[in-house]
Enzyme design. Sequence first.
Site, short mmCIF file in Angstrom:
data_model
loop_
_atom_site.label_atom_id
_atom_site.label_comp_id
_atom_site.label_asym_id
_atom_site.label_seq_id
_atom_site.Cartn_x
_atom_site.Cartn_y
_atom_site.Cartn_z
N HIS A 1 0.97 -1.20 -0.12
CA HIS A 1 0.07 -0.03 -0.15
C HIS A 1 0.70 1.34 -0.10
O HIS A 1 0.75 2.12 0.92
CB HIS A 1 -0.98 -0.10 1.28
CG HIS A 1 -2.19 -0.65 1.30
ND1 HIS A 1 -2.90 -1.23 2.19
CD2 HIS A 1 -2.69 -1.30 -0.04
CE1 HIS A 1 -3.89 -2.13 1.56
NE2 HIS A 1 -3.88 -2.17 0.43
N GLU B 1 -8.27 -4.78 -6.34
CA GLU B 1 -6.91 -4.04 -6.10
C GLU B 1 -5.73 -4.92 -7.02
O GLU B 1 -5.81 -6.03 -7.28
CB GLU B 1 -6.65 -4.44 -4.62
CG GLU B 1 -5.76 -3.37 -4.26
CD GLU B 1 -5.64 -2.94 -2.69
OE1 GLU B 1 -6.47 -3.90 -1.82
OE2 GLU B 1 -4.86 -2.10 -2.25
N HIS C 1 -3.50 -13.83 0.31
CA HIS C 1 -2.28 -13.50 0.96
C HIS C 1 -1.66 -14.67 2.00
O HIS C 1 -2.63 -14.91 3.01
CB HIS C 1 -1.85 -12.13 1.46
CG HIS C 1 -2.43 -11.04 0.33
ND1 HIS C 1 -1.49 -10.80 -0.22
CD2 HIS C 1 -3.37 -10.20 0.38
CE1 HIS C 1 -1.82 -9.57 -1.19
NE2 HIS C 1 -3.17 -9.22 -0.55
N HIS D 1 -12.22 -6.09 1.89
CA HIS D 1 -11.93 -4.68 2.51
C HIS D 1 -12.28 -3.56 1.38
O HIS D 1 -11.96 -2.28 1.78
CB HIS D 1 -10.58 -4.31 3.27
CG HIS D 1 -9.50 -4.23 2.04
ND1 HIS D 1 -8.73 -3.27 2.00
CD2 HIS D 1 -9.34 -5.17 0.97
CE1 HIS D 1 -7.66 -3.44 1.02
NE2 HIS D 1 -8.12 -4.59 0.50
N ASP E 1 -8.70 -11.18 0.22
CA ASP E 1 -7.84 -10.64 1.32
C ASP E 1 -8.26 -10.99 2.67
O ASP E 1 -7.28 -11.05 3.69
CB ASP E 1 -8.02 -9.06 1.35
CG ASP E 1 -7.22 -8.44 0.28
OD1 ASP E 1 -6.14 -9.08 -0.18
OD2 ASP E 1 -7.60 -7.36 -0.37
N TYR F 1 -1.96 -7.72 10.09
CA TYR F 1 -2.95 -7.51 9.16
C TYR F 1 -4.27 -7.17 9.15
O TYR F 1 -4.78 -6.08 8.61
CB TYR F 1 -2.81 -8.90 8.17
CG TYR F 1 -3.53 -8.85 6.95
CD1 TYR F 1 -2.88 -9.07 5.84
CD2 TYR F 1 -5.02 -9.09 6.87
CE1 TYR F 1 -3.33 -9.15 4.41
CE2 TYR F 1 -5.35 -9.65 5.59
CZ TYR F 1 -4.58 -9.35 4.32
OH TYR F 1 -5.47 -9.60 3.13
N ASP G 1 -2.80 -5.53 -6.37
CA ASP G 1 -2.07 -6.83 -6.11
C ASP G 1 -2.63 -8.24 -6.38
O ASP G 1 -2.14 -9.25 -6.80
CB ASP G 1 -1.72 -7.10 -4.70
CG ASP G 1 -2.94 -6.77 -3.74
OD1 ASP G 1 -3.77 -6.05 -4.12
OD2 ASP G 1 -2.81 -7.44 -2.66
N HIS H 1 -11.56 -9.58 -6.31
CA HIS H 1 -11.16 -8.11 -5.71
C HIS H 1 -10.31 -7.53 -6.88
O HIS H 1 -9.69 -8.35 -7.65
CB HIS H 1 -10.27 -8.36 -4.47
CG HIS H 1 -9.85 -7.27 -3.82
ND1 HIS H 1 -10.54 -6.05 -3.83
CD2 HIS H 1 -8.81 -7.25 -3.04
CE1 HIS H 1 -9.85 -5.09 -3.07
NE2 HIS H 1 -8.58 -5.82 -2.55
FE1 FEO Z 1 -6.99 -5.61 -1.03
FE2 FEO Z 1 -4.68 -7.98 -1.33
O1 FEO Z 1 -5.56 -6.46 -2.09
#
Ligand code: FEO
Length: 397
Positions: A24, A82, A226, A146, A165, A193, A84, A80
Site C-alpha cells: 500500500h 486491487e 495472501h 476490505h 484478502d 494485517y 496486487d 477483488h
Molecule cells: Fe485488497 Fe490484497 O488487496
Amino acid sequence: MEHFEILDKVYWVGKVDWELRKFHGEEYSTFKGSTYNSYLIRDNKNILIDTVWAPFAKEFVRSLSNTIELEKIDCIVMNHGEIDHSGSLPELLNEIPDVPLYCTANAVKSLKGHYNRNWNFNIVKTGDRLSTGSRELIFIEAPMLHWPDSMFCYLTETNILFSNDAFGQHYASESLYNDQVPQNELWEECLKYYANILAPFSPLVKKKINEFVSMQLPVQMICPSHGVIWRQDPLQIVKQYGEWASSYKENRITIVYDTMWNATRRIAETIADGILAEDPDVKLKVFNAARADKTEIIAEIFRSKAVLVGSSTINKGILSAVGGLLEQIRGLSFKGKKAASFGSYGWSGEAQGIINRLLEASGFDLLPDGPKILWYPYNEDLEKCKLYGKEVASVCK
Ligand code: FEO
C-alpha cells in the site's frame, strides 16, 4: 515456488514475494514479504481465481501456461480489483482476450477504473453459482472486506472457501500451509494485517462471518489471497476474526511519543515505570514514533486497552511523526480503548491539547491528561510522571 495441487484438482498458481518490504505504497511494512495467491480449479471447466501483482505479470502468465494451456482456461473469477490481485490481468487477457471474467458490479468499476479496458465482464451476486462440471462455485459478496468490490467464493464438494484478502497475512514462507509454519510468526502477521487493514470494517466483518456461518457450508480449507492456506482447523482464523472484530483488547498498554531533546522520551519511560510498578502483569511497549515501524505500532495499539501519546510542542503544534501516526489511527476506528496525552514544552505548550483532540476524534475514551513538563523533567517532575503511570495502570486494571 512451483505450482502445486492443494486438493482435488485445485492448484495454487500464485507468486511468493520474498522481497516485498512495503505494501500500500509506504503505509504497511512487510518485513516477512508476502504472497499473491492465485488458484486454478481444473474440472470440466477450468477456472482461474485471481491473478498476481503487476511486476510479476509476465512470470505469472509464463508459469500458468506451463501448468495449463491458456486457451483451456474457461473463465476467470476476480474476487477483488486491487492491483496486487488484478495486476496480471492485462498480460493474461492479451493472450485470451475473450475469456469471461466473473466479479461483482463494484469490481467492474474498479477494474475498468484501473485498466480502462472493456473485458468480458459477468457480474455476480451473493448466491449465484457457476458450475465447474462436477462442482459449483458459490459467490458471496463481501463489500468492505476490505473494498466495495470484495467477494468470496466457495467450491462445493471440495469445500474450499476462497476468501481473498480476508483471513490473509503478508507472510512469505517455504510452506503455504498454516500447520507448517511457526505459529508465533503466523499469528503476529495475522494480527498485524487485521489491525492495519480490516479493523475499520470490524462491524462488517462480524456481519459477514455470521452470514457465512448461517449458510452452513462445510469448510475443509480457507484459501486467502495472501499468506498461508488454512487447512488445519481452518475455522480457527474465522473465530479469531470474530474476537478481533469485537472491540478487541488485551491486558496491554502502549506508549508512543516523539521527542526533540529527550524530555518527552524521559517522561514516556518514567510513566512506563509507574505503570509497571502498579501492575507488573500488564504488557507494555514504548515506541518512538519517528524511529519505530508504524505498522507494528498500530498492531500494538490494536491489542492494547490504553495508549498514551506524547510529543514536544513545536511551533505551536506536535511533532510530525506523532501527527502522521494519529492520522493513520484515525482511519482505523479502534473501539473501546482508553487514551491520554503527555509532553514537554519550552514556552507555549499546545501539543497536549492537539493530541487530545485527535485522540477524541478517533474514538478513544480520554483519561485525565498526563504530565505536561516545562523544559526537562527532574526530581518532582519525574515523581509526577511515575505517579501518573500508577494512576493509569490503576484506572485501566
Ligand atoms: Fe485488497 Fe490484497 O488487496
